[in-house]
Design a protein around this motif. Structure first.
Motif: not given
Ligand code: GDP
Length: 228
Positions: A67-68, A83
């Motif tokens: 999602s990020s 998340s």
């Molecule tokens: P999803 O469940 O695959 O959609 O993952 P999310 O986008 O919700 O990210 C999961 C966690 O990883 C969150 O706490 C984000 O802030 C963190 N996160 C995601 N991408 C990055 C990144 O490129 N760098 C860092 N340091 N944290 C990230």
């Protein structure tokens, strides 16, 4: 001045002042995301948009940073639910970009807390989408760069091969490890993949925190869109 352009969307300007002085100035032009809007969520591919626009889907294990990454690419915080969003759903989400193409956010696979039944349900949704969706142009499989090759991801990649689904790999969260560790982990994945694949898929490295990889991914998509 000589002007040149490459498939990655990089424009080179060569300045030739005198015999031995060629200066190269390199500009990256990035696809301009003017508009990114949520269109529909559902669990049934038959109910996904039927307008024939090309779509680029993103998939990976829960918490991989999908999602990020989608929000970073679209340049819009909160477009895809991260998340940390309460009640994050496990649906097929369509986001229309520039009124031209779709980003598709697919459910995360292999989430232990969901239980066997829950995981099977998610797998059914993913399978139905991957098998039925004609508009799918490229699937981006996300892998957390910090981890060694994982069985669940390798099995998923095998299935993509068997079903001839075009895909690319994205290593996420590269800001979290050193560049030497990143290189080491990517090499391990490549070695593992080369055991069964003759050719590796395109590989991207990204950090949503630092916006790394945005240009490369958007240009990759733009180039495919132009060719179709
Ligand atoms: P999803 O469940 O695959 O959609 O993952 P999310 O986008 O919700 O990210 C999961 C966690 O990883 C969150 O706490 C984000 O802030 C963190 N996160 C995601 N991408 C990055 C990144 O490129 N760098 C860092 N340091 N944290 C990230």
């Amino acid at each position: 001045m000589i002007f040149g352009s490459s498939v990655t969307g990089t424009v080179h300007y060569f300045f030739n002042w005198g015999k031995n002085s060629i200066f190269v100035i390199r500009f990256m032009y990035i696809m301009n995301i003017k508009k990114a809007e949520f269109i529909i969520s559902n669990t049934n591919p038959a109910k996904c948009p039927q307008d024939g626009r090309r779509e680029y889907a993103f998939i990976g294990r829960s918490n991989v940073g999908k999602s990020s990454l989608i929000n970073m690419l679209a340049g819009k915080k909160g477009l895809a639910m991260t998340s940390s969003t309460p009640g994050k759903t496990q649906l097929i989400n369509h986001f229309l970009i520039n009124d031209e193409w779709y980003i598709v956010d697919l459910p995360g696979y292999g989430y232990a807390q969901r239980g066997k039944k829950g995981r099977e349900k998610i797998q059914e949704i993913i399978d139905a989408y991957l098998n039925e969706r004609e508009a799918l142009t490229c699937l981006f499989l996300l892998l957390d760069c910090r981890h060694e090759p994982q069985k669940i991801d390798l099995e998923f990649i095998m299935r993509l091969g068997e079903e001839e689904i075009p895909f690319s790999i994205i290593f996420t969260k590269i800001d979290k490890i050193s560049s030497s560790k990143l290189k080491e982990n990517i090499e391990k994945y490549k070695t593992k993949l080369m055991e069964t694949w003759e050719e590796l898929p395109p590989i991207f490295i990204t950090s949503s925190e630092r916006k790394t990889g945005r240009e490369e991914l958007l240009n990759y998509i733009e180039n495919i869109n132009k060719e179709l």
